[in-house]
Enzyme design. Structure first.
Site, short mmCIF file in Angstrom:
data_model
loop_
_atom_site.label_atom_id
_atom_site.label_comp_id
_atom_site.label_asym_id
_atom_site.label_seq_id
_atom_site.Cartn_x
_atom_site.Cartn_y
_atom_site.Cartn_z
N CYS A 4 -19.37 -7.36 3.74
CA CYS A 4 -20.61 -7.06 4.53
C CYS A 4 -20.59 -5.53 4.87
O CYS A 4 -19.89 -5.17 5.67
CB CYS A 4 -20.71 -8.05 5.81
SG CYS A 4 -22.27 -7.99 6.45
N THR A 8 14.62 5.05 9.72
CA THR A 8 15.54 4.07 10.05
C THR A 8 15.34 2.90 9.39
O THR A 8 13.82 2.47 9.61
CB THR A 8 15.91 3.86 11.39
OG1 THR A 8 16.18 5.26 12.07
CG2 THR A 8 17.08 2.98 11.63
N GLN A 34 0.40 -8.92 -6.48
CA GLN A 34 -0.23 -10.44 -6.77
C GLN A 34 0.98 -11.08 -7.74
O GLN A 34 0.45 -12.30 -8.19
CB GLN A 34 -1.52 -10.48 -6.95
CG GLN A 34 -2.36 -9.97 -5.65
CD GLN A 34 -2.37 -10.84 -4.46
OE1 GLN A 34 -1.66 -11.87 -4.60
NE2 GLN A 34 -2.76 -10.38 -3.36
N SER A 91 4.97 -6.43 -2.40
CA SER A 91 4.72 -6.65 -0.90
C SER A 91 5.45 -8.15 -0.36
O SER A 91 5.06 -8.81 -1.06
CB SER A 91 3.24 -6.39 -0.56
OG SER A 91 2.84 -6.73 0.60
N GLY A 92 6.06 -7.76 0.56
CA GLY A 92 6.79 -9.03 1.02
C GLY A 92 5.85 -10.06 1.50
O GLY A 92 6.17 -11.39 1.21
N HIS A 93 5.10 -9.86 2.19
CA HIS A 93 4.04 -11.02 3.02
C HIS A 93 3.44 -11.71 1.80
O HIS A 93 2.59 -12.59 2.36
CB HIS A 93 3.36 -10.49 4.15
CG HIS A 93 2.13 -9.64 3.58
ND1 HIS A 93 0.55 -10.05 3.73
CD2 HIS A 93 1.91 -8.22 3.19
CE1 HIS A 93 -0.20 -9.07 3.35
NE2 HIS A 93 0.58 -8.01 2.80
N THR A 137 0.87 -1.13 -0.02
CA THR A 137 0.01 0.11 0.15
C THR A 137 1.10 1.34 -0.11
O THR A 137 0.71 2.21 -0.63
CB THR A 137 -0.93 0.04 1.24
OG1 THR A 137 -1.60 -1.41 0.97
CG2 THR A 137 -1.82 1.14 1.21
#
Ligand code: PLP
Length: 409
Positions: free
Chosen positions: A327, A239, A181, A201-203, A75
């Site tokens: 929702c 940092t 993705q 994105s790393g995750h 993001t």
């Protein structure tokens, strides 16, 4: 009663941090805690690890190490790319993107409009593929940035990003791609493209949450999003998060070697799962199921029932998956991606995304194929829109009950 064994099929949401990645990170939480900017060797040795990680990620993306900025997540990388491109070209007031982007892009649109930008959101066809003529027509001399995701998080559909970036470059327009993705699922070599910015994105590829990357093509004008110290060559203050940067470096190295496995073994698992479910259960459809798709993702609609209900039943059996609905205000709003593809209301509501990784097995796939049919049969038996072995003749779900969702409003 013992808990069912976890079957994790939600790897587009996040992935397990690989044990090798954790191992590489651990010393930097402990004895190697120095600051990479410090002048003494205790810091200098950490700075060397920062350089090593940058080189590993550069090899993964096919760029130069100096073209990379470490960030906190996908993001942040997306936001940085957008606002840098716009601030460095104050005379251009047009932004082009698609209707099927992630909120990391789409959430910027109201602010852009408020600041006087015109925004064009390009549509997709029924396969989720970009409407090419609309895209080309949208590129004008006033366009500051074209921003498109490389692979869709909900369907896995791959946009022809190289071709799209080339078309933008021919017209002197900057091009950003949200490759969150795509990274680790398909080969990426930015040096062979006209891409100006690329977010990762790393995750999503077995590094931990909390670290991302932004590629900025060498020579491009750039303004930082995070103002602060001189870290990242003055392009992102703060940092450096060394343990996580070391982690994403190791994950990039592993992802490069695992790409073949991802594209052969994971693809075969995904195809087996998809075929198993769609052949065992009636009234299903694969959303965006063409060849132009990342190997790990399938998005299947089980018509005449709610995706959320399926997820709850799956969760009770230890299976993790996700649905595209959100929702909101008491009504279940179908995914904006499926809506843009023109997926009928009855199907969009019952859509489930299953996303695999190299850590999944054939036994898990077969277990999920076994678990699914009774769940669907049970939910359909309770559905007012289903009768016997097919949809009820008066199918109320063709319009939603509340009239509050975006399809009916
Ligand atoms: N872009 C896409 C296509 C995504 O799928 C995601 C996360 O799901 C993001 C951006 C945001 O990434 P992060 O969670 O690292 O901020």
């Amino acid at each position: 009663m013992s808990e069912p064994k976890l079957i994790y099929f939600d790897n587009n949401a996040t992935t397990m941090t690989s044990p090798e990645v954790v191992e590489a990170m651990l010393p930097f939480f402990g004895q190697r805690y120095g600051n990479a900017s410090s002048m003494y060797p205790f810091g200098g040795e950490v700075a060397r690890e920062l350089r090593n990680a940058r080189e590993k990620v550069a090899a993964f993306l096919g760029c130069e190490p100096r073209e990379l900025i470490f960030t906190s997540c996908g993001t942040e990388s997306d936001n940085t790319a957008i606002w840098s491109a716009l601030r460095t070209q104050p005379d251009r007031k047009h932004f082009v993107t698609s209707r099927v982007e992630h909120p990391a892009i789409l959430s910027n649109l109201p602010l852009l409009r408020k600041q006087g930008y015109s925004v064009t959101e390009i549509g997709v066809d029924e396969n989720g593929q970009i409407l090419w003529d609309q895209y080309i027509t949208a590129l004008t001399p006033d366009t500051a940035l074209a921003s498109f995701l490389w692979a869709n998080n909900e369907t896995g559909v791959i946009f022809p990003i190289e071709k799209m970036a080339a078309a933008a470059a021919e017209r002197g327009i900057l091009f950003h791609t949200d490759a969150v993705q795509a990274a680790g699922k398909i080969p990426i070599d930015v040096s062979k493209t006209k891409i100006d910015f690329l977010a990762v994105s790393g995750h999503k590829f077995h590094a931990p949450k909390g670290v991302g990357l932004l590629y900025v093509r060498r020579g491009l004008k750039y303004t930082p999003f995070m103002l602060g110290g001189h870290q990242e060559s003055g392009r992102r203050g703060g940092t450096e998060n060394i343990p996580y940067i070391v982690g994403i470096g190791r994950a990039a190295e592993l992802a490069l070697t695992n790409l073949i496995d991802e594209n052969i073994r994971v693809r075969a698992l995904r195809d087996r799962l998809e075929k198993g479910l769609t052949s065992a259960i009636s009234y299903t459809r694969v959303n965006g199921g063409s060849e132009d798709r990342v190997p790990n993702t399938t998005n299947i609609s089980f018509e005449y029932i709610e995706g959320e209900a399926i997820l709850l039943h799956l969760a009770a059996k230890g299976v993790c998956a996700s649905s595209g609905s959100a929702c909101t205000s008491g009504s279940l709003e179908p995914s904006h991606v499926l809506r843009a593809m023109g997926v009928p209301f009855t199907a969009a509501h019952g859509s489930i995304r299953l996303s695999l990784s190299i850590h999944n097995t054939e036994a898990e796939v077969d277990e999920v194929i076994r678990i699914f049919p009774p769940i669907i049969a049970k939910l359909r038996a309770m559905s007012p829109f289903w009768q016997g072995d097919g949809p009820a003749p008066e199918n109320g779900m063709l319009t939603c009950e509340t009239g509050a969702c975006q399809v009916c409003a």
